[in-house]
Design a protein around this motif. Sequence first.
Motif, PDB file in Angstrom:
ATOM      1  N   GLU A   1       0.820  -1.214   0.000  1.00  0.00           N
ATOM      2  CA  GLU A   1       0.000   0.000   0.000  1.00  0.00           C
ATOM      3  C   GLU A   1       0.857   1.268   0.000  1.00  0.00           C
ATOM      4  O   GLU A   1       0.331   2.362  -0.167  1.00  0.00           O
ATOM      5  CB  GLU A   1      -0.893   0.020   1.245  1.00  0.00           C
ATOM      6  N   SER A   2       2.166   1.111   0.192  1.00  0.00           N
ATOM      7  CA  SER A   2       3.042   2.287   0.212  1.00  0.00           C
ATOM      8  C   SER A   2       3.542   2.651  -1.185  1.00  0.00           C
ATOM      9  O   SER A   2       4.321   3.590  -1.328  1.00  0.00           O
ATOM     10  CB  SER A   2       4.225   2.021   1.149  1.00  0.00           C
TER      11      SER A   2
ATOM     12  N   THR B   1       0.787   7.887  -1.616  1.00  0.00           N
ATOM     13  CA  THR B   1       0.788   6.416  -1.589  1.00  0.00           C
ATOM     14  C   THR B   1      -0.632   5.905  -1.877  1.00  0.00           C
ATOM     15  O   THR B   1      -1.616   6.628  -1.698  1.00  0.00           O
ATOM     16  CB  THR B   1       1.225   5.870  -0.214  1.00  0.00           C
TER      17      THR B   1
ATOM     18  N   ASP C   1      -2.773   6.137   1.235  1.00  0.00           N
ATOM     19  CA  ASP C   1      -3.253   7.496   1.516  1.00  0.00           C
ATOM     20  C   ASP C   1      -4.379   7.895   0.567  1.00  0.00           C
ATOM     21  O   ASP C   1      -5.398   8.448   0.991  1.00  0.00           O
ATOM     22  CB  ASP C   1      -2.106   8.508   1.380  1.00  0.00           C
TER      23      ASP C   1
ATOM     24  N   TYR D   1      -5.575  11.010   3.844  1.00  0.00           N
ATOM     25  CA  TYR D   1      -4.377  11.648   4.377  1.00  0.00           C
ATOM     26  C   TYR D   1      -4.756  13.074   4.744  1.00  0.00           C
ATOM     27  O   TYR D   1      -5.702  13.650   4.208  1.00  0.00           O
ATOM     28  CB  TYR D   1      -3.236  11.639   3.351  1.00  0.00           C
TER      29      TYR D   1
END
Length: 481
Positions: free
Chosen positions: A130-131, A174, A177, A182
Amino acid sequence: MSPRSCCVYALGVVSLLVLISGIAMVLSDVFPRFLNAFVKREVVLRNGTDAFEAWKDPPPPVYMQFYFFNLTNPLEVLDGDRPAVIEIGPYTYREYRPMEEVNFLDNGTKVSAVNTKTYIFQPNMSRGPESDLIRTVNIPAMTVMERFKDHSIIANLISSYLKSNDEGLFATKTVGDLLWGYEDPLLKALKVFRPNLDDVFGLFYKANATNDGEYVFFTGEQNYQDFARVDTWNGGGTLQWWTSDQCNMINGTNGASFHPVISKNETLYMFSSDLCRSLYANYVEDVSVKGVPGYRFVPPSKVFANRTINPDNAGFCVPAGNCLGSGLLNISPCKQGAPIVMSSPHFYQSDEKYVLDVFGMRPNKEQHQTIIDINPLTGIVLQAAKKLQINVFVERISTFSQTGNVRTVVFPVAYLNESVVVDDASAKKLQDIVEKQNIVVNIPFMLIGLGILLGALFMALMCQQKGPESTAAERQPLLKS
Ligand SMILES: *[C@@H]1O[C@H](CO)[C@@H](O)[C@H](O)[C@H]1NC(C)=O
Ligand SMILES: *[C@@H]1O[C@H](CO)[C@@H](O)[C@H](O)[C@H]1NC(C)=O
Ligand SMILES: *[C@@H]1O[C@H](CO)[C@@H](O)[C@H](O)[C@H]1NC(C)=O
Ligand SMILES: *[C@@H]1O[C@H](CO)[C@@H](O)[C@H](O)[C@H]1NC(C)=O
Ligand SMILES: *[C@@H]1O[C@H](CO)[C@@H](O)[C@H](O)[C@H]1NC(C)=O
Ligand SMILES: *[C@@H]1O[C@H](CO)[C@@H](O)[C@H](O)[C@H]1NC(C)=O
Ligand SMILES: *[C@@H]1O[C@H](CO)[C@@H](O)[C@H](O)[C@H]1NC(C)=O
């Protein structure tokens, strides 16, 4: 009459009766009718029925997959070039979606519930973590710029704020996010003026482990066609966002359940809160999923067609009269004014213009079409894939230098594929039902076959009996000797 010929005539009568009753059963459809009546009675949202358990806690696993479009040429786009994007994905989440706070109302004819959805990341079914970074439109900035484009003083303040923070039309965030939210610095700065403003932005912000509001469903107790049909959502029987009563209607089920005994010529309506509207699907072909026969239903292109092709869609032009091309739906009224436009992935079945406006769009039926495969007898969903693309309306705004010379474009951000395939245990159960259905439906034909067989036997015996009479003279000596 000899006892033997008596038997033969009785056989003749029986064969005729069997044949007639077989034909009568075929003509009157008695067994299919009986079976349908049985299923209609059983497939009801009543505490204890299989249908209720499956509706409350769907046994097959649901997966939500996201695909993002990574922008490769931001500087050129600001100079007026076509955006060029690369599809990146899938990022897969297992989706748990039980019905909660279930309460029966009105003598069991209605049931209220909330549909809580929880998403758990599945690294082994994803392209990356997920990053992973994705460069796309800075959606909060675009939203704020659209909102204040006609207030030059505020626009100037916001513009200089963005400049000093080195924020522009595009941003790299990301996957996690972008989806789940975010804290956005611009929104945070604006919060000073609007204390109740939420400074977190995400495409699925607040969508995890929450629900989209309270539904009241019909249970199908009064009419099987009302099984799991939405009566009200968040206390209302209609929506408020669109500009015609027809477009504001909440039609059909929530798309996860359908009434039993489905015929090929019917239109299946469903309401999707993600899409902020109701839609429908029609039969296209027969399918078989894990050995269970089904009908494939697909939303026809007419559902999302422009006003010229489908005048019923005029009410989806918002603000009134502001129509986008075929295949697009401006859902900003239902997204607090964010300039979000929904479509099929890669603008499948949309106006060709949108496909050509973005380099990297490759619409294709197999990958981008929404499908629902349903077992017609029970109404159980065998396989489904709901596919939606989230786009942002991007245009040059003269009061904001951040928008440069960008051309007006419906910019694709991501698309989702929410899919389910019937689990093996349910498939096995359905196979058994289908087997029984086949036997029951074939009983009349077996009777006709039996009738014909007995009839043939009767004929043969008759001939044999008549034979000796007509040729008695010849046969008599034979018998004697
Ligand atoms: C269904 O019945 C069970 C046991 O009889 C009970 O515990 C449960 O609360 C009932 N559910 C609803 C929604 O009424
Ligand atoms: C969603 O919520 C559940 C439990 O509340 C949590 O385990 C899960 O990690 C969350 N998923 C995402 C994508 O944040
Ligand atoms: C992925 O991992 C989950 C557990 O986290 C497991 O249940 C599932 O079977 C795995 N799927 C595949 C395709 O390997
Ligand atoms: C998307 O593009 C950005 C900018 O070029 C790059 O840093 C990033 O690695 C790309 N993302 C993926 C998942 O390839
Ligand atoms: C809802 O259903 C009615 C027919 O019952 C239809 O005329 C109308 O167009 C539908 N609305 C939507 C948004 O699908
Ligand atoms: C569909 O066709 C069946 C007969 O095949 C007919 O009885 C039924 O009324 C039709 N339904 C619709 C909605 O046209
Ligand atoms: C609607 O779509 C058709 C076919 O794509 C096109 O010819 C027509 O001009 C469009 N109408 C509007 C109002 O955009």
